[in-house]
Design a protein around this motif. Structure first.
Motif, short mmCIF file in Angstrom:
data_model
loop_
_atom_site.label_atom_id
_atom_site.label_comp_id
_atom_site.label_asym_id
_atom_site.label_seq_id
_atom_site.Cartn_x
_atom_site.Cartn_y
_atom_site.Cartn_z
N GLY A 172 -14.37 22.98 19.64
CA GLY A 172 -13.58 23.82 20.16
C GLY A 172 -13.51 25.20 19.39
O GLY A 172 -13.82 26.22 20.13
N GLY A 173 -13.34 25.11 18.21
CA GLY A 173 -13.68 26.21 17.50
C GLY A 173 -15.04 27.01 17.48
O GLY A 173 -15.06 28.26 17.56
N TRP A 220 -16.73 29.86 26.88
CA TRP A 220 -15.17 29.82 27.25
C TRP A 220 -14.78 28.43 27.97
O TRP A 220 -13.56 28.05 27.75
CB TRP A 220 -14.67 31.07 27.66
CG TRP A 220 -14.54 32.24 26.87
CD1 TRP A 220 -15.20 33.41 27.21
CD2 TRP A 220 -13.61 32.44 25.71
NE1 TRP A 220 -14.98 34.26 26.16
CE2 TRP A 220 -14.06 33.83 25.30
CE3 TRP A 220 -12.97 31.74 25.05
CZ2 TRP A 220 -13.44 34.30 24.15
CZ3 TRP A 220 -12.31 32.08 23.73
CH2 TRP A 220 -12.37 33.43 23.54
N SER A 241 -16.88 26.62 20.04
CA SER A 241 -17.27 27.30 21.15
C SER A 241 -16.65 28.81 21.68
O SER A 241 -17.28 29.66 22.03
CB SER A 241 -16.37 26.52 22.12
OG SER A 241 -17.24 25.19 22.49
N VAL A 242 -15.44 28.88 20.91
CA VAL A 242 -14.70 30.31 20.58
C VAL A 242 -15.81 31.28 19.94
O VAL A 242 -16.09 32.36 20.34
CB VAL A 242 -13.50 30.27 20.01
CG1 VAL A 242 -12.80 31.69 19.85
CG2 VAL A 242 -12.53 29.47 20.64
N SER A 278 -15.55 25.43 27.38
CA SER A 278 -15.18 24.26 26.79
C SER A 278 -13.67 24.25 26.10
O SER A 278 -13.03 23.32 25.66
CB SER A 278 -16.10 24.18 25.68
OG SER A 278 -17.38 24.17 25.99
N VAL A 279 -13.07 25.58 26.01
CA VAL A 279 -11.71 25.55 24.91
C VAL A 279 -10.63 25.01 25.65
O VAL A 279 -9.88 24.25 24.98
CB VAL A 279 -11.59 27.15 25.00
CG1 VAL A 279 -10.48 27.37 24.08
CG2 VAL A 279 -12.85 27.82 24.01
N PRO A 280 -10.31 25.38 27.05
CA PRO A 280 -9.40 24.58 27.50
C PRO A 280 -9.53 22.98 27.74
O PRO A 280 -8.78 22.43 27.71
CB PRO A 280 -9.10 25.23 28.99
CG PRO A 280 -10.35 25.87 29.32
CD PRO A 280 -11.01 26.24 28.01
N GLN A 317 -21.13 23.65 16.93
CA GLN A 317 -20.82 23.01 17.96
C GLN A 317 -21.56 21.72 17.98
O GLN A 317 -20.92 20.53 18.52
CB GLN A 317 -21.37 23.66 19.14
CG GLN A 317 -20.24 24.49 19.96
CD GLN A 317 -20.81 24.85 21.23
OE1 GLN A 317 -21.84 25.12 21.33
NE2 GLN A 317 -20.04 24.95 22.28
N ILE A 359 -11.02 20.91 25.74
CA ILE A 359 -10.85 20.61 24.32
C ILE A 359 -9.32 20.47 23.94
O ILE A 359 -8.90 19.63 23.56
CB ILE A 359 -11.62 21.64 23.36
CG1 ILE A 359 -13.25 21.24 23.48
CG2 ILE A 359 -11.43 20.88 21.96
CD1 ILE A 359 -13.73 19.83 23.07
N ALA A 360 -8.82 21.85 24.44
CA ALA A 360 -7.26 21.86 24.23
C ALA A 360 -6.64 20.57 24.83
O ALA A 360 -5.55 19.85 24.31
CB ALA A 360 -6.91 23.29 24.60
#
Length: 455
Positions: A85-86, A168, A88-89, A170-172, A107, A174-175
Motif C-alpha cells: 500500500g505504501g 491509486w 502504491s502511494v 490499490s490504496v483503498p 511493491q 489495501i486499506a
C-alpha cells in the motif's frame, strides 16, 4: 459446511490481496506509453517499471513462505499489505522514472510477502476439508481473473484519469484488507529456529535474477557491463545450486526422483510466462503507439488473449485426466504457437484488420488456457506428497520467466516509437512460436515415455 459468515471479511481481504498481486503484473502495461511520455522514460525505463515489480516477486516467493512458517503468516501478510500500500502511494506520486522504479521494487517485495501467506491464512480459516477446497478454488479463480482484468482495468483508469490512477487503485483495497487481517489472532509459528530459513540461498536467488535482468536490459547501451553482470549472475546461480544440495532445509527440497519431471514442468511454466508477458508488454505499446488506439481500446483488444485463461481451467483439467497432463500441455503449446504465428503475420500485414488479429489473440489465449492447468498438474504429479513444493517451484518459475521475458522483449524490440519496433516485435512472436513448438514436441516425448498408449 460453509465458512462462518464472520470469516467472509477475512476471506475477501485475502482473495483481494492475491488479486492485487497478480493484477499489478499486467495492469501497468496499458499505462506505459503515458508513463514514458510524462516521465521521459525510454524503453529501458519502461521495462524496469514492469520488471522492478516482477523481479522481487519471483525471487522472494520461496523465502517469504519459509519466513511465514517461522514468524507466523499473519505478520508476514500484514507487512506485505503495508509495504504494498505504501509503495502504491509512492508510485502514484512518482516525479521521475527512477522514483517509480524504486517504488515498484518495494511493491514487488510486498507482493512476494503477501502471496504465499494469503493462501496459508485462507486454509487456516477453513473449518473442514470441503470448505478448504472451495476456498482454494475461489482463490485460484480470483487470481486467474486478474490477468484478463489487468489490461481492461488499466485501460479504463488511464483513459479516465491518467496513468497515476492505476496505482491509486490499490490504496483503498489495501486499506480495507488490513482491517480483518489485523483482527486475526496472532498465528503460531510452524518452525522454531531461524536456521530453518535458507537465507543464503534466498540472497543468491535475488542476486542472480537482478543481475540477469539488468544485464539483458543494459546490453545494447553498455555491453561490457552486461557481460560482467551476466557473469555475476551465473556465479550466483552456480553457488545457489551448490548450497541447495548441502543445507538441511533448502528453498526447494526436491527429492531426487522428482527433479527431472518437476524441472521440466517448471521450465515450461517459465517459458510460458516469458513469452506471454513479454508479448503482452509489446502488444499494449504497439496498439497505442503504432496503431494509435486509446488506452481503453488497447486494453479491450488484449482481452481475447487473456480471457481464456480463467475460463478454460476446468475443461483443461478434464482433458488432462483423459489424455494425460503432458499431452494436454503439448496441445496447449502448439495451439498457442499457432496463435503467436498469426499475431506475427497480423503485425506485419496491417491490412488484415483487428477482427483477424483478435481471432489470433484468442487462439493464443486458448493455448495458454489449456497449457496453464496442465503444467501445474504436471508439477503436482511430480511431487504428489508435497503440493506446496510443486506450487512454489511452478510459481517461482512463472514469475522468473515473466521478468526475463519483459527484459528480453523490451531490449530486442526497442522503443515503440522507433522505426524497427514492428519488425522486431514480429520476429519475437515468430521466435516465441518456434520455442513453443519445440517445447510441445518435448512434452509429447515425455508423454510417450511415460504412457506409450492411451488408456
Amino acid at each position: 459446511m460453509a465458512p462462518n459468515p464472520s470469516r467472509w471479511p477475512l476471506i475477501l481481504a485475502l482473495c483481494g490481496g492475491y488479486f492485487l498481486v497478480l493484477l499489478d503484473v499486467t495492469v501497468v502495461n496499458v499505462a506505459l506509453p503515458q508513463i514514458g511520455a510524462e516521465l521521459h522514460a525510454g524503453s529501458n525505463g519502461l521495462a524496469w517499471a514492469v520488471d522492478a515489480y516482477s523481479v522481487p516477486l519471483a525471487a522472494l516467493l520461496l523465502a517469504s513462505g519459509a519466513i511465514g512458517d517461522l514468524i507466523g503468516h499473519r505478520r508476514v501478510v500484514l507487512l506485505g499489505l503495508i509495504s504494498f500500500g505504501g509503495a502504491s502511494v509512492l508510485c502514484a506520486v512518482a516525479p521521475t522514472i527512477g522514483v517509480l522504479v524504486a517504488a515498484r521494487a518495494v511493491q514487488g517485495i510486498g507482493a512476494a510477502l503477501m502471496l504465499p501467506g494469503t493462501l496459508a491464512l485462507l486454509i487456516d480459516s477453513s473449518p473442514d476439508e470441503a470448505s478448504r477446497n472451495r476456498l482454494v478454488g475461489a482463490w485460484a479463480a480470483i487470481g486467474g481473473a486478474a490477468l484478463p482484468a489487468g489490461p481492461v482495468i488499466g485501460g479504463l483508469l488511464v483513459q479516465a484519469a491518467g496513468w497515476r490512477a492505476v496505482f491509486w487503485l490499490s490504496v483503498p483495497v489495501i486499506a480495507l484488507a488490513l482491517v480483518p487481517v489485523i483482527r486475526l489472532p496472532r498465528s503460531t509459528p510452524r518452525q522454531q529456529s531461524p536456521r530453518n530459513v535458507d537465507w543464503t540461498g534466498a540472497a543468491l536467488l535475488v542476486a542472480a535474477l537482478i543481475c540477469f535482468v539488468t544485464a539483458i536490459i543494459q546490453a545494447p547501451a553498455a555491453p561490457l557491463s552486461a557481460v560482467l553482470l551476466a557473469a555475476v549472475a551465473v556465479c550466483a546461480l552456480a553457488a545457489l545450486l551448490v548450497i541447495e544440495r548441502r543445507v538441511p532445509r533448502p528453498l526447494l527440497p526436491v527429492p531426487r526422483e522428482a527433479r527431472r519431471p518437476l524441472g521440466l514442468a517448471s521450465l515450461v511454466a517459465g517459458l510460458m510466462n516469458l513469452c506471454a508477458l513479454g508479448g503482452l508488454f509489446l502488444l499494449t505499446q504497439a496498439f497505442q503507439v503504432v496503431h494509435q488506439l486509446d488506452p481503453l481500446a488497447a486494453g479491450l483488444l488484449t482481452l481475447p488473449a487473456m480471457l481464456p485463461l480463467p475460463l478454460l481451467g476446468a475443461p483443461a483439467g478434464r482433458l488432462s485426466t483423459r489424455i494425460g497432463v503432458w499431452r494436454t500441455a503439448a496441445l496447449g503449446l502448439l495451439v498457442a504457437a499457432a496463435g503467436m504465428a498469426g499475431i506475427a503475420a497480423s503485425l506485419t500485414n496491417t491490412g488484415t484488420g483487428y477482427i483477424v488479429l483478435a481471432l489470433f489473440l484468442t487462439l493464443w489465449g486458448t493455448g495458454l488456457g489449456v497449457l496453464t492447468p496442465a503444467i501445474v498438474a504436471a508439477a503436482l504429479k511430480a511431487t504428489p506428497h508435497a503440493p506446496g513444493l510443486a506450487s512454489g517451484a511452478s510459481n517461482t518459475a512463472r514469475q522468473t520467466g515473466g521478468a526475463l521475458g519483459i527484459a528480453i522483449f523490451a531490449t530486442v524490440a526497442g522503443s515503440a516509437t522507433a522505426p524497427g519496433f514492428s519488425s522486431h516485435s514480429t520476429a519475437l512472436f515468430i521466435g516465441s512460436a518456434a520455442l513453443f513448438v519445440l517445447a510441445g514436441l518435448l512434452c509429447l516425448g515425455v508423454a510417450r515415455s511415460q504412457q506409450p498408449r492411451f488408456s
